[in-house]
Design a protein around this motif. Sequence first.
Motif, PDB file in Angstrom:
ATOM      1  N   ALA A   1     -36.695 -56.172   1.797  1.00 15.01           N
ATOM      2  CA  ALA A   1     -36.943 -54.927   1.055  1.00 15.01           C
ATOM      3  C   ALA A   1     -36.955 -55.195  -0.451  1.00 15.01           C
ATOM      4  O   ALA A   1     -37.761 -54.626  -1.189  1.00 15.01           O
ATOM      5  N   TRP A   2     -36.073 -56.077  -0.901  1.00 11.37           N
ATOM      6  CA  TRP A   2     -36.029 -56.449  -2.305  1.00 11.37           C
ATOM      7  C   TRP A   2     -37.321 -57.163  -2.726  1.00 11.37           C
ATOM      8  O   TRP A   2     -37.924 -56.842  -3.735  1.00 11.37           O
ATOM      9  N   ARG A   3     -37.737 -58.132  -1.932  1.00 12.48           N
ATOM     10  CA  ARG A   3     -38.974 -58.868  -2.249  1.00 12.48           C
ATOM     11  C   ARG A   3     -40.176 -57.930  -2.237  1.00 12.48           C
ATOM     12  O   ARG A   3     -41.090 -58.064  -3.034  1.00 12.48           O
ATOM     13  N   ASN A   4     -40.178 -56.979  -1.315  1.00 14.58           N
ATOM     14  CA  ASN A   4     -41.277 -56.025  -1.234  1.00 14.58           C
ATOM     15  C   ASN A   4     -41.373 -55.175  -2.499  1.00 14.58           C
ATOM     16  O   ASN A   4     -42.471 -54.789  -2.902  1.00 14.58           O
ATOM     17  N   LEU A   5     -40.246 -54.890  -3.112  1.00 12.22           N
ATOM     18  CA  LEU A   5     -40.273 -54.107  -4.349  1.00 12.22           C
ATOM     19  C   LEU A   5     -41.126 -54.809  -5.391  1.00 12.22           C
ATOM     20  O   LEU A   5     -41.975 -54.190  -6.030  1.00 12.22           O
ATOM     21  N   ASP A   6     -40.921 -56.100  -5.552  1.00  9.10           N
ATOM     22  CA  ASP A   6     -41.665 -56.867  -6.560  1.00  9.10           C
ATOM     23  C   ASP A   6     -43.041 -57.305  -6.098  1.00  9.10           C
ATOM     24  O   ASP A   6     -43.986 -57.293  -6.871  1.00  9.10           O
ATOM     25  N   GLU A   7     -43.153 -57.690  -4.846  1.00 10.50           N
ATOM     26  CA  GLU A   7     -44.388 -58.325  -4.388  1.00 10.50           C
ATOM     27  C   GLU A   7     -45.228 -57.452  -3.463  1.00 10.50           C
ATOM     28  O   GLU A   7     -46.332 -57.842  -3.100  1.00 10.50           O
ATOM     29  N   GLY A   8     -44.694 -56.318  -3.069  1.00 10.44           N
ATOM     30  CA  GLY A   8     -45.401 -55.473  -2.114  1.00 10.44           C
ATOM     31  C   GLY A   8     -46.711 -54.939  -2.665  1.00 10.44           C
ATOM     32  O   GLY A   8     -46.875 -54.744  -3.865  1.00 10.44           O
ATOM     33  N   THR A   9     -47.634 -54.729  -1.760  1.00  6.51           N
ATOM     34  CA  THR A   9     -48.940 -54.212  -2.158  1.00  6.51           C
ATOM     35  C   THR A   9     -49.219 -52.843  -1.547  1.00  6.51           C
ATOM     36  O   THR A   9     -50.170 -52.184  -1.941  1.00  6.51           O
ATOM     37  N   GLU A  10     -48.379 -52.425  -0.599  1.00  7.63           N
ATOM     38  CA  GLU A  10     -48.596 -51.129   0.033  1.00  7.63           C
ATOM     39  C   GLU A  10     -47.718 -50.076  -0.628  1.00  7.63           C
ATOM     40  O   GLU A  10     -46.547 -50.287  -0.853  1.00  7.63           O
ATOM     41  N   GLY A  11     -48.321 -48.950  -0.911  1.00  7.06           N
ATOM     42  CA  GLY A  11     -47.575 -47.868  -1.534  1.00  7.06           C
ATOM     43  C   GLY A  11     -47.318 -48.131  -3.002  1.00  7.06           C
ATOM     44  O   GLY A  11     -47.589 -49.206  -3.533  1.00  7.06           O
ATOM     45  N   THR A  12     -46.751 -47.150  -3.629  1.00  8.23           N
ATOM     46  CA  THR A  12     -46.449 -47.265  -5.057  1.00  8.23           C
ATOM     47  C   THR A  12     -45.139 -48.026  -5.249  1.00  8.23           C
ATOM     48  O   THR A  12     -44.350 -48.183  -4.315  1.00  8.23           O
TER      49      THR A  12
ATOM     50  N   THR B   1     -32.931 -48.996   2.702  1.00  7.95           N
ATOM     51  CA  THR B   1     -32.492 -50.183   3.436  1.00  7.95           C
ATOM     52  C   THR B   1     -31.066 -50.550   3.066  1.00  7.95           C
ATOM     53  O   THR B   1     -30.243 -50.847   3.941  1.00  7.95           O
ATOM     54  N   LEU B   2     -30.744 -50.523   1.779  1.00  8.66           N
ATOM     55  CA  LEU B   2     -29.378 -50.852   1.351  1.00  8.66           C
ATOM     56  C   LEU B   2     -28.371 -49.858   1.926  1.00  8.66           C
ATOM     57  O   LEU B   2     -27.295 -50.252   2.391  1.00  8.66           O
ATOM     58  N   HIS B   3     -28.719 -48.562   1.891  1.00  5.13           N
ATOM     59  CA  HIS B   3     -27.818 -47.567   2.488  1.00  5.13           C
ATOM     60  C   HIS B   3     -27.593 -47.866   3.968  1.00  5.13           C
ATOM     61  O   HIS B   3     -26.459 -47.808   4.456  1.00  5.13           O
ATOM     62  N   ALA B   4     -28.657 -48.186   4.694  1.00  8.96           N
ATOM     63  CA  ALA B   4     -28.552 -48.472   6.129  1.00  8.96           C
ATOM     64  C   ALA B   4     -27.705 -49.715   6.383  1.00  8.96           C
ATOM     65  O   ALA B   4     -26.836 -49.717   7.269  1.00  8.96           O
ATOM     66  N   VAL B   5     -27.944 -50.767   5.618  1.00  8.08           N
ATOM     67  CA  VAL B   5     -27.199 -52.019   5.793  1.00  8.08           C
ATOM     68  C   VAL B   5     -25.713 -51.797   5.510  1.00  8.08           C
ATOM     69  O   VAL B   5     -24.850 -52.278   6.252  1.00  8.08           O
ATOM     70  N   ILE B   6     -25.416 -51.061   4.451  1.00  7.08           N
ATOM     71  CA  ILE B   6     -24.018 -50.764   4.117  1.00  7.08           C
ATOM     72  C   ILE B   6     -23.361 -50.004   5.267  1.00  7.08           C
ATOM     73  O   ILE B   6     -22.250 -50.339   5.703  1.00  7.08           O
ATOM     74  N   ALA B   7     -24.042 -48.991   5.780  1.00  7.36           N
ATOM     75  CA  ALA B   7     -23.496 -48.190   6.880  1.00  7.36           C
ATOM     76  C   ALA B   7     -23.294 -49.042   8.136  1.00  7.36           C
ATOM     77  O   ALA B   7     -22.286 -48.893   8.838  1.00  7.36           O
ATOM     78  N   GLU B   8     -24.222 -49.933   8.422  1.00  3.78           N
ATOM     79  CA  GLU B   8     -24.104 -50.797   9.599  1.00  3.78           C
ATOM     80  C   GLU B   8     -22.933 -51.772   9.469  1.00  3.78           C
ATOM     81  O   GLU B   8     -22.194 -51.989  10.441  1.00  3.78           O
ATOM     82  N   MET B   9     -22.755 -52.345   8.288  1.00  3.63           N
ATOM     83  CA  MET B   9     -21.615 -53.251   8.087  1.00  3.63           C
ATOM     84  C   MET B   9     -20.304 -52.486   8.286  1.00  3.63           C
ATOM     85  O   MET B   9     -19.388 -52.975   8.949  1.00  3.63           O
ATOM     86  N   ARG B  10     -20.235 -51.296   7.700  1.00  2.00           N
ATOM     87  CA  ARG B  10     -19.015 -50.496   7.803  1.00  2.00           C
ATOM     88  C   ARG B  10     -18.743 -50.120   9.261  1.00  2.00           C
ATOM     89  O   ARG B  10     -17.606 -50.236   9.731  1.00  2.00           O
TER      90      ARG B  10
END
Length: 131
Positions: free
Chosen positions: A94-105, A116-125
């Motif tokens: 998701a981080w790489r997509n922010l810089d290198e992504g071509t789909e969407g704004t 994604t970060l919110h989901a990952v944090i919730a899953e770890m918890r």
Amino acid sequence: MELPPGWAWIEDADHWDAPEELQKPVPSLNINLAIRMLSRGSLGNEFNVLVGQFISESQMFTMWFRESKGGHDPRELGRHLIEGNRRTRRAYEAWRNLDEGTEGTWEHRRLALVATLHAVIAEMRAERTGP
């Protein structure tokens, strides 16, 4: 190398070799990813707080995992490691997509990273504390 009895399942598990950029400066992929995200500097204070939560939950998960190793069978420990690896990979992609992504704004990609970060944090918890 021959696997111990009961470990054949691990050969079928997802495996991700983290990119070299996540190998430094410290021996934690999640902290190194957080350093990269914070170094961007233009994502705002709320994003920085979210990255802080990502680091905190990652470290609490690591401490929990190390403390509970004796309480799990090897297959369960392997599952925790595999799930942790998947979460790190999702956050990194998701981080790489922010810089290198071509789909969407750029804003849509930023929102996807935040989600994604919110989901990952919730899953770890949830994995650490139970349902």
